[in-house]
Design a protein around this motif. Structure first.
Motif, short mmCIF file in Angstrom:
data_model
loop_
_atom_site.label_atom_id
_atom_site.label_comp_id
_atom_site.label_asym_id
_atom_site.label_seq_id
_atom_site.Cartn_x
_atom_site.Cartn_y
_atom_site.Cartn_z
N SER B 47 0.94 -1.19 -0.15
CA SER B 47 0.12 0.04 0.04
C SER B 47 0.90 1.12 0.05
O SER B 47 0.35 2.53 -0.06
N LEU B 48 2.23 1.08 0.25
CA LEU B 48 3.19 2.22 0.16
C LEU B 48 3.79 2.20 -1.33
O LEU B 48 3.62 1.25 -1.89
N ASN B 49 4.15 3.49 -1.60
CA ASN B 49 5.03 3.79 -2.65
C ASN B 49 6.25 2.89 -2.78
O ASN B 49 6.51 2.14 -3.87
N SER B 50 6.88 2.48 -1.70
CA SER B 50 8.05 1.78 -1.67
C SER B 50 7.65 0.39 -2.08
O SER B 50 8.75 -0.19 -2.66
N GLY B 51 6.43 -0.21 -1.57
CA GLY B 51 6.30 -1.62 -2.00
C GLY B 51 5.97 -1.91 -3.38
O GLY B 51 6.56 -2.59 -4.04
N ARG B 52 5.47 -0.56 -3.98
CA ARG B 52 5.03 -0.71 -5.51
C ARG B 52 6.20 -0.39 -6.36
O ARG B 52 6.34 -0.97 -7.25
N GLN B 53 7.21 0.33 -5.56
CA GLN B 53 8.38 0.63 -6.42
C GLN B 53 9.16 -0.47 -6.56
O GLN B 53 9.92 -0.87 -7.58
N LEU B 54 9.22 -1.55 -5.60
CA LEU B 54 9.97 -2.69 -5.64
C LEU B 54 9.28 -3.58 -6.58
O LEU B 54 10.10 -4.23 -7.55
N MET B 55 7.87 -3.75 -6.90
CA MET B 55 7.41 -4.36 -7.91
C MET B 55 7.82 -3.76 -9.33
O MET B 55 8.25 -4.64 -10.18
N PHE B 56 7.88 -2.32 -9.19
CA PHE B 56 8.36 -1.79 -10.63
C PHE B 56 9.80 -2.38 -11.01
O PHE B 56 10.10 -2.57 -12.08
N ILE B 57 10.42 -2.41 -9.91
CA ILE B 57 11.96 -2.64 -9.78
C ILE B 57 11.97 -3.96 -10.32
O ILE B 57 12.84 -4.63 -11.34
N ALA B 58 11.30 -5.12 -9.83
CA ALA B 58 11.18 -6.45 -10.32
C ALA B 58 10.78 -6.43 -11.83
O ALA B 58 11.32 -7.10 -12.50
N ALA B 59 9.55 -5.62 -12.01
CA ALA B 59 9.39 -5.69 -13.46
C ALA B 59 10.45 -5.23 -14.22
O ALA B 59 10.50 -5.77 -15.61
N SER B 60 11.29 -4.19 -14.00
CA SER B 60 12.41 -3.61 -14.76
C SER B 60 13.47 -4.89 -14.99
O SER B 60 14.12 -4.78 -16.11
N VAL B 61 13.62 -5.66 -14.02
CA VAL B 61 14.44 -6.70 -14.36
C VAL B 61 14.15 -7.96 -15.36
O VAL B 61 14.92 -8.20 -16.13
N ILE B 62 12.79 -8.00 -15.38
CA ILE B 62 12.17 -8.84 -16.51
C ILE B 62 12.60 -8.01 -17.85
O ILE B 62 12.80 -8.68 -18.91
N ILE B 63 12.23 -6.80 -17.91
CA ILE B 63 12.44 -6.02 -19.11
C ILE B 63 13.86 -6.14 -19.31
O ILE B 63 14.25 -6.31 -20.65
N ILE B 64 14.73 -6.20 -18.59
CA ILE B 64 16.18 -6.13 -18.73
C ILE B 64 16.53 -7.44 -19.45
O ILE B 64 17.26 -7.51 -20.53
N ILE B 65 15.89 -8.42 -18.75
CA ILE B 65 16.15 -9.85 -19.55
C ILE B 65 15.65 -10.00 -20.89
O ILE B 65 16.53 -10.47 -21.75
N GLY B 66 14.48 -9.47 -21.17
CA GLY B 66 13.89 -9.16 -22.55
C GLY B 66 14.80 -8.63 -23.32
O GLY B 66 15.11 -9.16 -24.39
#
Lengths: 613, 424
Positions: B47-66
């Motif tokens: 529910s915090l920005n930091s929690g969601r930012q971690l999700m975004f970071i995780a998503a960017s790792v997937i993007i990097i792999i792609g």
């Protein structure tokens, strides 16, 4: 052509970074203004108001305590979309009042839309309970708790005094800078005199708040917070039950009753009539009630025992007797004829000795006796002789605590007036007055004024046979000491044997002049007085103490426009003494007589009585 | 398998490390910016920005792999296609986009929204680099320059339609890359001069001082050089143009700029004039950073940012949290990290064998630099408030992904730089 452009990029990057770091260094390290601004942004100072000291009677009964009250504060910047109709409903005001409050608010000099400002002052507990539930509907409104005075008794108002918001002039005069605008301060009575003892010490809590002013915990875990220190409790010398009884007796009358414990100088009761209910001057209705009380023609705020000054009348004959004996110009057997050519008298055996003169209150006797005190032939010039005599006499009366404030622990005490040669020189010119000019003083009239407190103290002096302790209202201070001057014995330097003689005369005197005052089983010494009043009916005066051996109570009663001292004043004093010594009053007929208050054919009553509404 | 091994051996791990450090610091500061001590929050709380930012970071790792898995030739080949696709999305935004915070810059996909404008940066970088990388490309041809300016002008115009002036301005920085690729610095210098004059006009009360200064400068330059008619005429025209800029300042301020943009410029000149109005953001931002002192108040100990005195404290004003909680030392660290990153990107760009890859590398450097300079500059009152994020620090998925894509396409191209050469 393209060579060297890479370096330009690098230079630009480093330059920008350097500019940032320099600017950051300037605002973060060099300029400390921002740290202060951040603090004033987010640190909120909350005052922790101390509990004011409690006040008890001499037996430990609670008289004055604190009750919570709540100020409704507003931060106008945070007020958004105020539902005025709902607001008026919850706070029980109409729309015009609401607009008026906002107008007043903005007109205040210290007004700031960022700072909490008092919106509605002194909500009662009941109002607070009602409002608290709905407060979250109104953004920008907060509750600031503090305490106001509450009373276990509806008596003693003039001794207790009252507290109210500090005035602008008081605030300007406060060099200690302890007070802030809106603080309460003792304004009169004990509250005023013992302000520094009662007020305690305010505490401060530093709280963090966000941009909306909402609390976000304590600043540095309360490292800089201070706790408030409650004020010290006071134990008064007042006997609450005696006080209540005395006020009941004085109801509807104008005057004073002061009772003192002779062996200590402790004031047992301090009654001023008419008075007011102290509860009136608390809470939200302070200002409307205050104007009511202060504009009342009977002056209920006026502490008569301290500030009313009257001619003492016949009770002053005791002082004259004692001075004459000490000066050696009178003896127990000195006789003077009752010559009514200058001063009037009443029928009694004639001629009488000193004892008889006191017993029958013979005016011509004391006229002659005073002449002996004043004119002792210290000078051949009768004018000079009178001056020497008067100044000698003035020194004596001064030692009786007359002519100057006694130093009671209440503000505003008056000293009365005991004339010296200076006064007559001013009135008539030096060397232009002699005994015949000032003879009215002999029977307690003329340029002579005393306060009821001084009269009661005089009774205490006679009871003590020659000394007194400065009358005072505070017996003890919790965790503190009362002023040591209240423990210093003040001497009249008159032989105690003469006092025994006067006591004997006084115990006989009441049999004739104040037979109503006689209490079965108690030997009471008393002296009536009837002070002439050119404006209306005479004032009724009585001074007494009892029991004659080992006196426990000395009392003075002054009832304005009640005529003969033997009636109103003597009866009241006698009832008070009976009440104090025996704990109950058996003489119901006398009590009814006093309560009825019909001492004259033409009844003069206080024009109004005040009750708390 | 053979290919992946190659990737890991040729990857520039220094840049990857810098990326990881910046993203982690950013994540911690996003948490600190809104941390409420009284609520016992966890940094992972979704529910915090930091929690969601971690999700975004995780998503960017997937993007990097792609990005790393895709054949490196794809970026060159599909550059115009990607550019076209993104431009199409930008075109869609004003029509079907949703409005967030006054800007209609979002395209909704389920409950998540993305900002196509963030992706327009890498798409434009690809397209521009591709055009520069075309065989026989010459920067000094006017026709080529016109095409380049059209390539960056199109996304700018489309983003302006979304009223997102800040992001639109980012595209002006491509001019720096053009300069690296051979464009004459004249245009940049003129632009810089106009900007300096513009600001000077706002700062200097009396315009006649500026006219006087320009006149004196003109006379001195004429007498110092050769006294040819053509040169004197050109200089005089230049001086007159500068005076024209001065004259137009009032017009631009009052008629071209919108009221909130006017206020941002006024706030830059004197934020104390209206600290509660247009000066609020800058004043509060400076208070937050300034109160940090030398060593800062400590992690999660700031008061100005988390108590909402600073607006947009998780996104555009994230640097306030760094400044407040970590002081000058923390600021020094973050600024140094960015400078190191920028130098590394330049280093990578310069070692590219293909012109396409080098131009792309410089595009990445320029875009990062613009964000870094404008974002931090605005928080400390050196630039007007322009709402653009600080790369890897500001909260937000689209911007994080946009920067990640930029950086990792470059790393991918860099890892295969020798193959690039073979291809050419």
């Amino acid at each position: 052509m393209i060579e060297g452009r890479k370096e330009i990029f690098q230079i630009v990057f480093v330059l920008v970074a350097l500019v940032f770091l320099i600017k950051l260094f300037a605002i973060q390290v060099i300029d400390d203004r921002y740290a202060q601004l951040a603090a004033s942004n987010s640190i909120m100072k909350e005052v922790d108001y101390p509990f004011r000291g409690l006040i008890y009677d001499r037996h430990g009964n609670l008289l004055v305590y604190n009750s919570p009250e709540y100020d409704l504060m507003v931060v106008t910047r945070e007020v958004k979309q105020l539902d005025t109709a709902r607001f008026c409903e919850v706070f029980d005001i109409n729309k015009d009042q609401l607009l008026a409050i906002f107008r007043d608010l903005r007109a205040r000099k210290e007004y700031s839309q960022f700072k909490p400002t008092v919106f509605i002052r002194q909500l009662s507990n009941y109002d607070f309970a009602k409002i608290q539930e709905n407060l979250d509907e109104f953004a920008g409104f907060y509750i600031q708790p503090r305490t106001s005075r509450a009373y276990e008794t509806n008596t003693m108002a003039n001794a207790l005094g009252y507290i109210s918001e500090i005035s602008k002039t008081q605030l300007d005069r406060d060099s200690s800078h302890i007070y802030r605008q809106g603080d309460y301060i003792g304004q009169s009575g004990i509250e005023g005199y013992y302000e520094t003892t009662l007020r305690g010490q305010r505490g401060v809590r530093y709280k963090l708040r966000n941009v909306k002013g909402i609390e976000k915990g304590r600043f540095k875990n309360g490292e800089f917070d201070t706790l408030s220190v409650p004020g010290q409790n006071l134990i008064t010398t007042i006997d609450a039950e005696l006080q209540r009884y005395g006020e009941k007796l004085m109801k509807g009358k104008v005057g004073s009753v002061v009772a003192i414990e002779p062996s200590t100088g402790e004031i047992l009761s301090f009654i001023s009539g008419p008075s007011y209910d102290p509860t009136m001057l608390t809470g939200r209705r302070f200002s409307s009630n205050f104007s009511l009380v202060s504009n009342d023609s009977t002056k209920p705020l006026f502490p008569r025992p301290l500030m009313a000054m009257y001619p003492p009348g016949s009770i002053f004959k005791m002082v004259q007797t004692l001075i004459g004996l000490q000066e050696g110009v009178l003896s127990y057997e000195t006789r003077f004829p009752c010559d009514r050519s200058l001063v009037n008298c009443h029928n009694h055996p004639n001629p009488v000795n000193l004892h008889g003169a006191i017993q029958y209150s013979c005016n011509p006797y004391f006229h002659q006796a005073f002449r002996r005190i004043i004119n002792q032939n210290k000078s051949t010039n009768t004018f000079t002789d009178s001056r020497i005599g008067l100044d000698n006499w003035r020194e004596y009366v001064g030692r009786f605590g007359l002519g100057a404030p006694l130093g009671v622990d209440l503000p505003g005490e008056k000293g009365g007036q005991m004339p010296s040669s200076r006064l007559y020189n001013r009135i008539y010119g030096e060397g232009r007055w002699k005994f015949s000019t000032i003879y009215s003083l002999s029977i307690g009239q003329g340029e002579m004024l005393v306060t009821p407190l001084q009269m009661a103290n005089l009774a205490a002096i006679i009871a003590n046979k020659g000394y007194f302790y400065t009358p005072h209202l505070i017996k003890a201070i919790e965790d503190g000491e009362i002023d040591p001057r209240f423990r210093v014995r003040r001497e009249t330097d008159i032989d105690s044997a003469y006092f025994s003689f006067v006591q004997d005369a006084m115990s006989d005197a009441i049999l004739g002049t104040a037979s109503r005052a006689v209490i079965p089983g108690i030997v009471l010494c008393g002296k009536t007085g009837t002070a002439q009043n050119p404006h209306g009916a005479d004032h009724s005066v009585f001074m007494a103490f009892a029991p004659k051996d080992n006196p426990k109570i000395a009392i003075a009663v002054y009832v304005e426009n009640a005529g003969w001292g033997g009636r109103a004043a003597a009866s009241t004093a006698s009832l008070m003494i009976e009440k104090y010594l025996t704990g109950e009053v058996k003489r119901k007929a006398l009590e009814d007589y006093v309560l009825k208050g019909e001492f004259l054919d033409r009844v003069v009553r206080a024009t109004s009585t005040l009750e708390a509404d | 398998m053979h290919r992946e091994e190659k990737i890991s051996t040729h990857m520039d791990w220094v840049t990857v490390l810098l990326f990881a450090v910046l993203v982690t610091l950013g994540w911690l500061n996003v948490f600190a910016a809104v941390y409420d001590e009284t609520l016992h929050q966890s940094i992972f709380d979704l529910s915090l920005n930091s929690g969601r930012q971690l999700m975004f970071i995780a998503a960017s790792v997937i993007i990097i792999i792609g990005i790393l898995l895709v054949d490196m030739r794809f970026y060159d080949a599909a550059a115009y296609l990607i550019y076209g696709g993104i431009m199409f999305l930008l075109l869609l935004v004003p029509i079907i986009g949703k409005e967030v915070g006054g800007n209609k810059a979002w395209l909704g996909i389920g409950s998540f929204g993305v900002q196509p404008s963030e992706f327009a940066k890498f798409a434009t970088a690809l397209a521009v680099s591709k055009f520069i990388g075309t065989a026989g490309f010459r920067m000094d041809q006017l026709r080529n320059q016109v095409v380049l300016f059209m390539l960056i002008g199109l996304p700018m115009a489309l983003i302006m339609l979304q009223k997102d002036t800040g992001t639109a301005l980012v595209f002006t920085i491509f001019v720096l890359m053009f300069y690296r690729e051979g464009m004459s610095p004249f245009l940049i210098l003129v632009g810089l001069a106009a900007a300096v004059i513009f600001v000077l006009t706002l700062l200097v009360e009396n315009e006649f001082y500026l006219y006087g200064a320009i006149g004196i400068a003109l006379i001195i330059t004429i007498f110092m050089g050769k006294k040819k008619f053509k040169r004197i005429a050109l200089l005089t025209i230049g001086a007159l143009l500068l005076m024209g800029v001065i004259e137009s300042v009032d017009y631009i301020i009052t008629d071209v700029l919108k009221p909130h943009q006017q206020n941002r410029i006024k706030a830059l000149i004197n934020p104390e004039a209206d600290p509660l109005g247009y000066g609020w953001n800058v004043t509060q931002s400076k208070i937050a950073i300034g109160s940090g002192g030398f060593a800062g108040k400590g992690f999660l100990k700031g008061t100005q940012t988390k108590f909402d005195f600073v607006p947009e404290q998780s996104t555009d004003f994230i640097f306030c949290t760094i400044g407040e909680e970590h002081g000058w030392l923390g600021s020094l660290l973050v600024i140094s990290l960015f400078v190191v990153l920028l130098f590394r990107i330049i280093y990578l760009a310069e070692r590219q064998k293909s012109r396409f890859a080098r131009a792309f590398g410089y595009s990445v450097a320029c875009i990062f630099f613009f964000h870094f300079a404008i974002n931090i500059g605005m928080t400390i009152g050196l630039f007007p408030v322009i709402g653009i994020p600080l790369p890897f620090f500001s909260y937000g998925g689209s911007s994080l992904w946009g920067f990640t894509i930029l950086l990792f396409i470059l790393l991918k191209l860099d890892a295969h730089r020798s193959q690039m050469l073979q291809r050419i």
